[in-house]
Design a protein around this motif. Structure first.
Motif, PDB file in Angstrom:
ATOM      1  N   VAL A   1       0.855  -1.185   0.000  1.00 46.20           N
ATOM      2  CA  VAL A   1       0.000   0.000   0.000  1.00 46.20           C
ATOM      3  C   VAL A   1       0.894   1.238   0.000  1.00 46.20           C
ATOM      4  O   VAL A   1       1.833   1.338   0.779  1.00 46.20           O
ATOM      5  N   ASP A   2       0.603   2.168  -0.870  1.00 51.18           N
ATOM      6  CA  ASP A   2       1.304   3.452  -0.882  1.00 51.18           C
ATOM      7  C   ASP A   2       0.610   4.352   0.132  1.00 51.18           C
ATOM      8  O   ASP A   2      -0.212   5.203  -0.212  1.00 51.18           O
ATOM      9  N   TRP A   3       0.920   4.140   1.411  1.00 50.11           N
ATOM     10  CA  TRP A   3       0.222   4.808   2.499  1.00 50.11           C
ATOM     11  C   TRP A   3       0.280   6.333   2.371  1.00 50.11           C
ATOM     12  O   TRP A   3      -0.682   7.024   2.694  1.00 50.11           O
ATOM     13  N   HIS A   4       1.391   6.878   1.911  1.00 49.31           N
ATOM     14  CA  HIS A   4       1.540   8.336   1.802  1.00 49.31           C
ATOM     15  C   HIS A   4       0.652   8.945   0.718  1.00 49.31           C
ATOM     16  O   HIS A   4       0.499  10.168   0.646  1.00 49.31           O
ATOM     17  N   ASN A   5       0.084   8.096  -0.154  1.00 57.30           N
ATOM     18  CA  ASN A   5      -0.783   8.561  -1.247  1.00 57.30           C
ATOM     19  C   ASN A   5      -2.064   7.744  -1.298  1.00 57.30           C
ATOM     20  O   ASN A   5      -2.563   7.430  -2.376  1.00 57.30           O
ATOM     21  N   ALA A   6      -2.615   7.416  -0.159  1.00 60.84           N
ATOM     22  CA  ALA A   6      -3.825   6.596  -0.086  1.00 60.84           C
ATOM     23  C   ALA A   6      -4.942   7.373   0.597  1.00 60.84           C
ATOM     24  O   ALA A   6      -4.718   8.385   1.262  1.00 60.84           O
ATOM     25  N   GLU A   7      -6.152   6.876   0.419  1.00 61.48           N
ATOM     26  CA  GLU A   7      -7.296   7.407   1.146  1.00 61.48           C
ATOM     27  C   GLU A   7      -7.741   6.336   2.123  1.00 61.48           C
ATOM     28  O   GLU A   7      -7.958   5.182   1.736  1.00 61.48           O
TER      29      GLU A   7
END
Length: 173
Positions: free
Chosen positions: A31-37
């Motif tokens: 998961v790209d946590w820094h660019n997730a909702e």
């Protein structure tokens, strides 16, 4: 002395955080946590709400959320389900004000595609108490809290309680 203990502890953490297995374990790390909702649990005075992050920052209502700068996301099985979860230091507050910081737990849905909130591990009652470091050992989470008012710090211990579907403090405080 504290530096030597923390260095040894971080070596254990690194070993524990890296030693995951299984397909689902890789999903939470993909998961790209820094660019997730995703739904951020309560952080200080900031309510639980869905935030869309771009480059580690986002806004919801009148609150600004951000990943704590220079603090890595940790990965470990904190629920005891045999798959890795994510531990994230998040800051939140009104624009142009002091931010509160919390350690939150996240995972993914059973398919491994969508982020899913576990909850807040710790969110100190005042912004001057700040979670700085954490480590996981046998599903227990130790969190170092700095207290800017006193210039000192202390460790708090938490564990996931599946019956409550929440993190609970286990050090008797």
């Amino acid at each position: 002395m504290r530096e030597r203990v923390m260095a040894g502890a971080w070596a254990l953490v690194a070993a524990g955080l890296i030693a995951g297995s299984g397909a689902a374990a890789a999903d939470v790390q993909q998961v790209d946590w820094h660019n997730a909702e995703f739904e951020v649990p309560q952080v200080g005075s900031c309510p639980r709400q869905v935030v869309s992050f771009t480059d580690g920052a986002g806004e919801a209502g009148d609150r600004v959320y951000r990943f704590t700068p220079d603090k890595p996301i940790g990965y470990a099985d904190v629920t005891g389900e045999g798959v890795e979860d994510a531990l994230i230091l998040i800051e939140c507050g009104p624009r142009d004000a002091e931010y509160s910081r919390a350690l939150i737990g996240m995972t993914t849905d059973p398919g491994g595609a969508a982020p899913r909130t576990l909850g807040t591990v710790v969110s100190p009652p005042v912004w001057t108490q700040v979670p700085e470091e954490f480590q996981v050992f046998h599903h227990d989470i130790a969190v170092w809290i700095n207290d800017f008012d006193t210039g000192q710090g202390h460790t708090e211990h938490y564990r996931w309680a599946s019956s409550a579907q929440a993190f609970v403090r286990i050090d008797g405080q």
